[in-house]
Write a protein that holds these residues in place. Structure first.
Motif, PDB file in Angstrom:
ATOM      1  N   GLU A 207     -22.804  32.607  42.255  1.00 30.04           N
ATOM      2  CA  GLU A 207     -22.058  33.863  42.236  1.00 30.04           C
ATOM      3  C   GLU A 207     -20.835  33.724  41.336  1.00 30.04           C
ATOM      4  O   GLU A 207     -20.208  32.675  41.257  1.00 30.04           O
ATOM      5  N   GLY A 212     -21.763  39.273  43.501  1.00 39.73           N
ATOM      6  CA  GLY A 212     -23.172  39.466  43.221  1.00 39.73           C
ATOM      7  C   GLY A 212     -23.854  38.193  42.759  1.00 39.73           C
ATOM      8  O   GLY A 212     -23.230  37.145  42.599  1.00 39.73           O
ATOM      9  N   SER A 213     -25.166  38.297  42.566  1.00 43.85           N
ATOM     10  CA  SER A 213     -25.962  37.158  42.103  1.00 43.85           C
ATOM     11  C   SER A 213     -26.327  37.348  40.642  1.00 43.85           C
ATOM     12  O   SER A 213     -26.434  38.467  40.155  1.00 43.85           O
ATOM     13  N   TRP A 214     -26.546  36.221  39.979  1.00 46.13           N
ATOM     14  CA  TRP A 214     -26.771  36.256  38.544  1.00 46.13           C
ATOM     15  C   TRP A 214     -27.877  35.288  38.148  1.00 46.13           C
ATOM     16  O   TRP A 214     -28.147  34.320  38.850  1.00 46.13           O
ATOM     17  N   CYS A 231     -20.583  34.510  34.069  1.00 50.70           N
ATOM     18  CA  CYS A 231     -20.560  35.971  33.896  1.00 50.70           C
ATOM     19  C   CYS A 231     -20.300  36.403  32.453  1.00 50.70           C
ATOM     20  O   CYS A 231     -19.901  37.540  32.212  1.00 50.70           O
ATOM     21  N   HIS A 237     -27.708  40.290  35.704  1.00 52.12           N
ATOM     22  CA  HIS A 237     -27.677  40.583  37.135  1.00 52.12           C
ATOM     23  C   HIS A 237     -28.983  40.195  37.833  1.00 52.12           C
ATOM     24  O   HIS A 237     -30.066  40.323  37.283  1.00 52.12           O
ATOM     25  N   SER A 238     -28.831  39.738  39.074  1.00 53.87           N
ATOM     26  CA  SER A 238     -29.969  39.323  39.897  1.00 53.87           C
ATOM     27  C   SER A 238     -29.670  39.675  41.341  1.00 53.87           C
ATOM     28  O   SER A 238     -28.606  40.207  41.663  1.00 53.87           O
ATOM     29  N   TYR A 240     -30.963  41.875  43.603  1.00 54.67           N
ATOM     30  CA  TYR A 240     -30.784  43.266  44.025  1.00 54.67           C
ATOM     31  C   TYR A 240     -30.879  43.364  45.547  1.00 54.67           C
ATOM     32  O   TYR A 240     -31.662  42.648  46.175  1.00 54.67           O
ATOM     33  N   SER A 259     -34.681  41.194  39.016  1.00 52.82           N
ATOM     34  CA  SER A 259     -33.429  40.965  38.294  1.00 52.82           C
ATOM     35  C   SER A 259     -33.553  41.661  36.950  1.00 52.82           C
ATOM     36  O   SER A 259     -34.536  42.342  36.681  1.00 52.82           O
ATOM     37  N   ASP A 260     -32.547  41.471  36.099  1.00 51.98           N
ATOM     38  CA  ASP A 260     -32.615  42.001  34.739  1.00 51.98           C
ATOM     39  C   ASP A 260     -33.165  40.959  33.763  1.00 51.98           C
ATOM     40  O   ASP A 260     -32.837  40.954  32.581  1.00 51.98           O
ATOM     41  N   ASP A 267     -26.229  47.432  32.808  1.00 48.23           N
ATOM     42  CA  ASP A 267     -24.893  46.940  32.500  1.00 48.23           C
ATOM     43  C   ASP A 267     -24.849  46.603  31.012  1.00 48.23           C
ATOM     44  O   ASP A 267     -25.422  45.603  30.577  1.00 48.23           O
ATOM     45  N   HIS A 270     -24.259  43.019  29.906  1.00 54.65           N
ATOM     46  CA  HIS A 270     -25.153  41.946  30.346  1.00 54.65           C
ATOM     47  C   HIS A 270     -26.611  42.381  30.243  1.00 54.65           C
ATOM     48  O   HIS A 270     -27.370  42.263  31.202  1.00 54.65           O
TER      49      HIS A 270
END
Length: 576
Positions: A207, A212-214, A231, A237-238, A240, A259-260, A267, A270
Motif C-alpha cells: 500500500e 489502496g492496493s497497487w 505510487c 491501481h489494484s 478493487y 486491477s488496471d 486514473d 497511473h
C-alpha cells in the motif's frame, strides 16, 4: 530424426485438395515445409540477402495479444492498417502452430522453434526429463501449467539448447541492451528469455501513502526510471473492493478484471494495460544511451476478447455498462499505442535503423457455441480451462459437463480446454490411450481426435465434416489441421488432442488454442528498417519471424530453426 511431410487429409472432392496448394516465395531460404534435410527444419545458415544496403541495427517487436486479422478489419485499426499498407505485409500469414496460446507463441517468435522443439508445447507440460525437479509425492505425474511459470521457462528454453533473439542481439553488439516489456509475467519471460538485459512486468505492491492496493513494476533488472518511487507513474491501481467496471456479470466474471493491469483505467496519472506497456517502451527509448531490442506486449485486446466473446462482444449493456472493458475500446487503445511507438521511433530519427515487427500471439475464437459452465463466480473460467492436479497450482476438480466422458475414464492427469482439447494421461499404455481417445470422440463438438506417435499425431477418429458449418472451414481443416496438431508432437506434449469447429469453445466466451481460422489468421507485418511496401506472397508463420529478423539484420544463425528466413524488400536506406 527426420520430420515427416505434412499430410493433407483426403476430402470427398478434388476441388478441396486443389485449394490447399500453397504459393511459394522467391525470397525464402532453404525451401518449403516438409522438405527439411535436418531435424529442426530450415532457415539457418542464410546469406546477407541485401547486397550493399545498410542493415537495421535495432529491432522492435510489438505483439498485440489476441489480434486476429478479422479484429483488425472489423474495428478499423488505422495505425495497424497503415503499417500493413506502408510496410511489408504478409496477406496469407497465419500462426502456424498449436497450442495457439500466449505462453507458447511469445517464445516461438523469438526462438524460431516450433513448440515440439522449444521445450513446451502448451499450457500443460509433462516434465519427462526432470528439468523442473523431482515431483512432489502427492503429484507423481510431473504435470505443470506453463503460464504459472516465470524463470522456470528459462530452464525449459535452456534445456532445449537453442539461443533466443536477445542472445543474438547481445553477441552482435555487446554494448547495447535488449528490453522486454509485458504486463503478463509469463509472456515477458517467454518473450525475452534469459538473454534479455531487462524484463519489465507487473507484481503486487505494498500500500502507498495514498492508500489502496497497487501493482508495481517488477521483473529482472527493471530500470529505476520505470520502477520509480511508490505510487509513481508505472504503479497502477489494484485490489478493487468488489469488481472492476462491468466485469462482475456473465460472461466477463469467468475471467474478470482485478486491477488496471490489462485495462487503461480511470486514473490519468497511473494508466495501465496497453498504455503502460507502450509508455514503458518509450521511456526505454528516451533513457537508454544504447539499445538494440525492445519486445513489447499489448494485452488489452486479449482481455476484452476473453471476457466478452471476441468479435461477438455486444458492447456495454445495462446501467453498469462500461465501454472501457469491451473490444471496441481495447482495439482503439491498442491501435493508438502502436502509433505512439512508431511515432517515437520517428521522432528520435531511428526508424530507418529499426526493424519493426507487428504481430499477435494468437487470434480469438468467438464462443458462439459454448460448452463451458457459466457460473457467476469470479474466475470460474479456470475450472473450464483446467482439470487435474498440476505441480505448480491447486486442484481443478469442477469439470464442465461436456468434459465428463473424458474425466470419467479416471485417467486424466491434466487437461486443457479452450477452442481445442488437450489431455496428458496418467496411464499412457496403448489400451488406456485408446480408451481416452474413444471417450473424446463422443464429446460435444469434436471434429477429430488425434493421438501422439513420436514426432507426429495420428488421427484416430473419423472427421466429423458435418460439424463444420462452411466450405471454407472444411478447406482449412483439410489443408492445415494435420500440420497444426503435429507442432505439439513432443514427449512433453499432450497424449491426445481433439479439434473443435469454428466459433466453439469449452472455456470462456472468447478464447484461443486451436486450429480455427479465427485463432490462426493473424497479422505479421515488417516495417521501418528501410523496407519498401511490397508484400510477401508466402504463407508466413510466427516461427518465420526470428530467422527473417536475423537475415534482415545480417546476423548469422548458429543453431537450426524451424522457420523460414524471408528476404524483405528494401528501399535505399539512409542512416539518421
Amino acid at each position: 530424426m527426420t520430420q515427416r511431410r505434412t499430410r493433407v487429409l483426403a476430402v470427398a472432392t478434388a476441388a478441396v485438395v486443389a485449394l490447399t496448394v500453397a504459393g511459394t516465395q522467391s525470397g525464402a531460404v532453404a525451401g518449403g515445409r516438409g522438405g527439411q534435410s535436418h531435424p529442426h527444419g530450415h532457415g539457418h545458415g542464410h546469406g546477407p540477402g541485401h547486397g550493399s544496403v545498410d542493415r537495421p541495427s535495432k529491432v522492435v517487436i510489438i505483439v498485440v495479444d489476441s489480434l486476429s486479422k478479422e479484429i483488425v478489419e472489423q474495428y478499423d485499426m488505422r495505425n495497424v492498417e497503415a503499417l500493413m499498407k506502408d510496410g511489408v505485409d504478409s496477406p496469407r500469414s497465419y500462426l502456424g502452430h498449436t497450442g495457439s496460446v500466449t505462453v507458447v507463441t511469445h517464445n516461438v517468435i523469438t526462438s524460431g522453434q516450433l513448440p515440439q522443439h522449444m521445450g513446451w508445447t502448451d499450457e500443460g507440460y509433462r516434465d519427462v526429463a526432470g528439468v523442473l525437479g523431482d515431483p512432489e509425492p502427492t503429484n507423481p505425474d510431473q504435470l505443470y501449467i506453463t503460464s504459472n511459470a516465470t524463470t522456470d521457462l528459462f530452464k525449459l528454453q535452456q534445456a532445449a539448447g537453442y539461443p533466443k533473439l536477445a542472445d543474438y542481439l547481445g553477441t552482435a553488439d555487446p554494448s547495447a541492451k535488449t528490453f522486454t516489456i509485458s504486463p503478463k509475467g509469463y509472456a515477458g519471460y517467454a518473450f525475452g528469455g534469459a538473454g534479455s538485459d531487462s524484463i519489465i512486468t507487473f507484481g503486487s505492491g505494498p500500500e502507498c501513502t495514498t492508500g489502496g492496493s497497487w501493482r508495481k513494476p517488477t521483473g529482472i533488472n527493471v530500470p529505476s526510471y520505470i520502477l520509480g518511487e511508490p505510487c509513481s507513474r508505472f504503479w497502477v491501481h489494484s485490489g478493487y473492493p468488489t469488481f472492476a467496471y462491468d466485469t462482475a456479470k456473465l460472461p466477463a466474471i469467468l475471467y474478470p478484471l482485478d486491477s488496471d493491469r490489462y485495462v487503461t483505467g480511470k486514473d490519468p496519472a497511473h494508466q495501465g494495460g496497453d498504455v503502460w506497456a507502450a509508455d514503458a517502451a518509450v521511456a526505454v527509448m528516451r533513457n537508454e544511451a544504447s539499445w538494440n531490442g525492445i519486445f513489447v506486449t499489448l494485452p488489452g485486446v486479449d482481455k476484452a476478447a476473453h471476457m466478452w466473446g471476441g468479435t461477438s462482444d455486444p458492447g456495454p449493456t445495462g446501467t453498469d455498462g462500461d465501454p472501457m472493458t469491451h473490444l471496441a475500446a481495447a482495439t482503439a487503445e491498442a491501435d493508438r499505442q502502436v502509433g505512439k511507438i512508431m511515432g517515437e521511433l520517428e521522432a528520435q530519427g531511428v526508424l530507418d535503423d529499426t526493424l519493426v515487427v507487428l504481430t499477435a500471439d494468437h487470434g480469438s475464437v468467438a464462443g458462439k457455441t459454448f460448452y463451458g459452465k457459466e457460473v457467476a463466480e469470479r474466475d470460474y473460467g479456470y475450472y473450464n480451462w483446467y482439470y487435474g492436479d498440476p505441480e505448480n497450482d491447486g486442484v481443478y476438480d469442477r469439470p464442465q459437463d461436456a468434459l465428463l466422458p473424458l474425466v470419467n475414464t479416471g485417467n486424466v492427469g491434466l487437461s486443457y480446454s479452450d477452442s481445442m482439447l488437450r489431455v496428458w494421461l496418467k496411464d499412457q499404455s496403448p489400451a488406456k490411450v485408446d480408451e481416452a481417445a474413444t471417450a473424446m470422440g463422443t464429446m460435444a463438438g469434436v471434429t477429430a481426435v488425434w493421438r501422439r506417435d513420436g514426432d507426429h499425431y495420428d488421427r484416430v477418429s473419423p472427421v466429423r465434416w458435418e460439424r463444420m458449418r462452411s466450405w471454407g472451414e472444411r478447406v482449412w481443416f483439410a489443408s492445415k489441421a494435420q500440420e497444426l496438431v503435429d507442432t505439439q508432437a513432443a514427449d512433453y506434449g499432450p497424449d491426445l488432442i481433439a479439434t473443435l469447429p469454428d466459433d466453439t469453445t469449452y472455456s470462456v466466451k472468447g478464447d484461443h488454442g486451436g486450429i480455427q481460422r479465427a485463432a490462426q489468421q493473424i497479422p505479421i507485418v515488417f516495417a521501418g528498417g528501410g523496407l519498401s511496401s511490397k508484400d510477401l506472397r508466402a504463407e508466413v508463420r510466427s516461427v518465420d519471424i526470428m530467422p527473417t529478423i536475423l537475415r534482415a539484420m545480417g546476423i548469422q544463425a548458429t543453431y537450426p530453426m524451424d522457420g523460414i528466413a524471408y528476404e524483405l524488400p528494401v528501399r535505399k536506406r539512409g542512416r539518421h
